[in-house]
Design a protein around this motif. Sequence first.
Motif, PDB file in Angstrom:
ATOM      1  N   SER A  28       0.667  -1.251  -0.249  1.00 28.61           N
ATOM      2  CA  SER A  28       0.080  -0.268   0.058  1.00 28.61           C
ATOM      3  C   SER A  28       0.361   0.841  -0.004  1.00 28.61           C
ATOM      4  O   SER A  28       1.841   0.991   0.225  1.00 28.61           O
ATOM      5  CB  SER A  28      -0.891   0.039   1.256  1.00 28.61           C
ATOM      6  N   ARG A  29       0.137   1.771  -0.364  1.00 24.71           N
ATOM      7  CA  ARG A  29       0.967   3.861  -0.329  1.00 24.71           C
ATOM      8  C   ARG A  29       1.525   3.749   0.740  1.00 24.71           C
ATOM      9  O   ARG A  29       2.507   4.536   1.275  1.00 24.71           O
ATOM     10  CB  ARG A  29      -0.275   4.547  -0.621  1.00 24.71           C
ATOM     11  N   ASP A  30       0.496   3.722   2.014  1.00 21.16           N
ATOM     12  CA  ASP A  30       1.139   3.681   3.274  1.00 21.16           C
ATOM     13  C   ASP A  30       2.409   2.859   3.840  1.00 21.16           C
ATOM     14  O   ASP A  30       2.783   3.615   4.360  1.00 21.16           O
ATOM     15  CB  ASP A  30      -0.050   3.403   4.354  1.00 21.16           C
ATOM     16  N   ILE A  36       9.881   3.996   3.408  1.00 24.09           N
ATOM     17  CA  ILE A  36      10.477   5.315   3.469  1.00 24.09           C
ATOM     18  C   ILE A  36      10.816   6.401   4.231  1.00 24.09           C
ATOM     19  O   ILE A  36      12.239   6.386   4.950  1.00 24.09           O
ATOM     20  CB  ILE A  36       9.988   6.651   2.228  1.00 24.09           C
ATOM     21  N   ALA A  37       9.856   6.358   5.204  1.00 17.53           N
ATOM     22  CA  ALA A  37       9.828   7.193   6.177  1.00 17.53           C
ATOM     23  C   ALA A  37      11.113   6.946   7.688  1.00 17.53           C
ATOM     24  O   ALA A  37      11.614   7.501   8.758  1.00 17.53           O
ATOM     25  CB  ALA A  37       8.628   7.655   7.136  1.00 17.53           C
ATOM     26  N   VAL A  38      11.270   5.745   7.694  1.00 20.68           N
ATOM     27  CA  VAL A  38      11.683   5.290   8.478  1.00 20.68           C
ATOM     28  C   VAL A  38      13.678   4.597   8.334  1.00 20.68           C
ATOM     29  O   VAL A  38      14.316   4.296   8.925  1.00 20.68           O
ATOM     30  CB  VAL A  38      11.582   3.626   9.168  1.00 20.68           C
ATOM     31  N   MET A  39      13.827   5.124   7.175  1.00 20.16           N
ATOM     32  CA  MET A  39      15.608   4.895   6.294  1.00 20.16           C
ATOM     33  C   MET A  39      16.102   6.032   7.265  1.00 20.16           C
ATOM     34  O   MET A  39      17.338   5.566   7.788  1.00 20.16           O
ATOM     35  CB  MET A  39      15.098   5.163   4.986  1.00 20.16           C
ATOM     36  N   LYS A  40      16.498   7.288   7.188  1.00 17.61           N
ATOM     37  CA  LYS A  40      16.996   7.964   8.299  1.00 17.61           C
ATOM     38  C   LYS A  40      17.174   7.497   9.326  1.00 17.61           C
ATOM     39  O   LYS A  40      18.347   7.759   9.849  1.00 17.61           O
ATOM     40  CB  LYS A  40      16.546   9.525   7.828  1.00 17.61           C
ATOM     41  N   PRO A  41      15.801   8.063  10.059  1.00 17.38           N
ATOM     42  CA  PRO A  41      16.558   7.167  11.540  1.00 17.38           C
ATOM     43  C   PRO A  41      16.798   5.895  12.003  1.00 17.38           C
ATOM     44  O   PRO A  41      17.263   5.611  13.303  1.00 17.38           O
ATOM     45  CB  PRO A  41      14.522   7.123  12.110  1.00 17.38           C
ATOM     46  N   VAL A 106       7.495  -5.896   4.704  1.00 16.83           N
ATOM     47  CA  VAL A 106       6.758  -4.634   4.076  1.00 16.83           C
ATOM     48  C   VAL A 106       7.909  -3.917   3.276  1.00 16.83           C
ATOM     49  O   VAL A 106       8.509  -4.178   2.329  1.00 16.83           O
ATOM     50  CB  VAL A 106       6.785  -3.772   4.523  1.00 16.83           C
ATOM     51  N   GLY A 107       9.575  -4.170   3.852  1.00 13.74           N
ATOM     52  CA  GLY A 107      10.864  -4.134   3.761  1.00 13.74           C
ATOM     53  C   GLY A 107      11.693  -5.190   2.809  1.00 13.74           C
ATOM     54  O   GLY A 107      11.802  -4.633   1.429  1.00 13.74           O
ATOM     55  N   ASP A 108      11.609  -6.328   2.634  1.00 10.15           N
ATOM     56  CA  ASP A 108      11.979  -7.157   1.678  1.00 10.15           C
ATOM     57  C   ASP A 108      10.951  -7.133   0.563  1.00 10.15           C
ATOM     58  O   ASP A 108      12.114  -7.329   0.040  1.00 10.15           O
ATOM     59  CB  ASP A 108      11.576  -8.949   2.834  1.00 10.15           C
ATOM     60  N   LEU A 177       4.814   0.166  -6.413  1.00 17.97           N
ATOM     61  CA  LEU A 177       6.504   0.916  -6.300  1.00 17.97           C
ATOM     62  C   LEU A 177       7.109   2.278  -7.136  1.00 17.97           C
ATOM     63  O   LEU A 177       7.959   2.993  -6.693  1.00 17.97           O
ATOM     64  CB  LEU A 177       7.991   0.282  -6.195  1.00 17.97           C
ATOM     65  N   LYS A 178       6.214   1.317  -8.203  1.00 19.50           N
ATOM     66  CA  LYS A 178       7.150   2.524  -9.817  1.00 19.50           C
ATOM     67  C   LYS A 178       6.649   4.627  -8.647  1.00 19.50           C
ATOM     68  O   LYS A 178       7.662   5.078  -8.961  1.00 19.50           O
ATOM     69  CB  LYS A 178       6.212   1.566 -10.743  1.00 19.50           C
ATOM     70  N   PRO A 179       6.307   4.250  -8.313  1.00 16.15           N
ATOM     71  CA  PRO A 179       5.601   6.215  -8.205  1.00 16.15           C
ATOM     72  C   PRO A 179       7.172   6.707  -7.520  1.00 16.15           C
ATOM     73  O   PRO A 179       6.869   7.374  -7.325  1.00 16.15           O
ATOM     74  CB  PRO A 179       4.278   6.655  -7.804  1.00 16.15           C
TER      75      PRO A 179
END
Length: 192
Positions: A28-30, A36-41, A106-108, A177-179
């Motif tokens: 899902s978009r969420d 993506i939001a957790v990558m930097k932390p 989700v990450g995998d 994922l394309k967008p």
Amino acid sequence: MNKIAITGLSLFAALCMSFSVQAATPLSRDNIESFIAVMKPMQKLEEKYDILEEDGSDMQSVLPGSETFGPMTHSLKTIRTHKSFPEFAKIIDDAGFTSPDQWANVGDRILKAYMGLKMAANMSPADVEKMQESIAELEKNEYLSPETKAQMLVGLKQGLAMMTNPSDQVKADQKALKPYMRKLEILFEDTE
């Protein structure tokens, strides 16, 4: 058959069907935006504790295309027993994941879809043909142990399949994922 056995079989069948439906649901978009939001932390957490340095395991053993491809699941196994786990769990929770296991799943899936899209975009038909030739040569190789040959063949064949004939699940995840591909490319470059 007694009622308990029938009830148990019915419950088991319902759980299996529920799992199949979940597995077939595209990202899902969420899910994607939370990942993506957790990558930097996560990168900051890894730098703070040098988690991968302390892991001691071979991350290369979790190769794209292999049956065990699951880099986030692999990372989760490491971090569960690490002193940073409470901070990790808070990052995951703040991003909206229901559990660390959901984050890993989700990450995998994101990484598998991302890598499949990147491979498909970067490999020509000639590259695919070379890969097929490599598989044929490897199958004939008499100098490798059967175990090593089997591991290499699994990785190559599944990598090729991921690129040329992805599962319906991976296709659905790739479409979702394309967008986000450009954003992910930038984030992956920043975290290397």
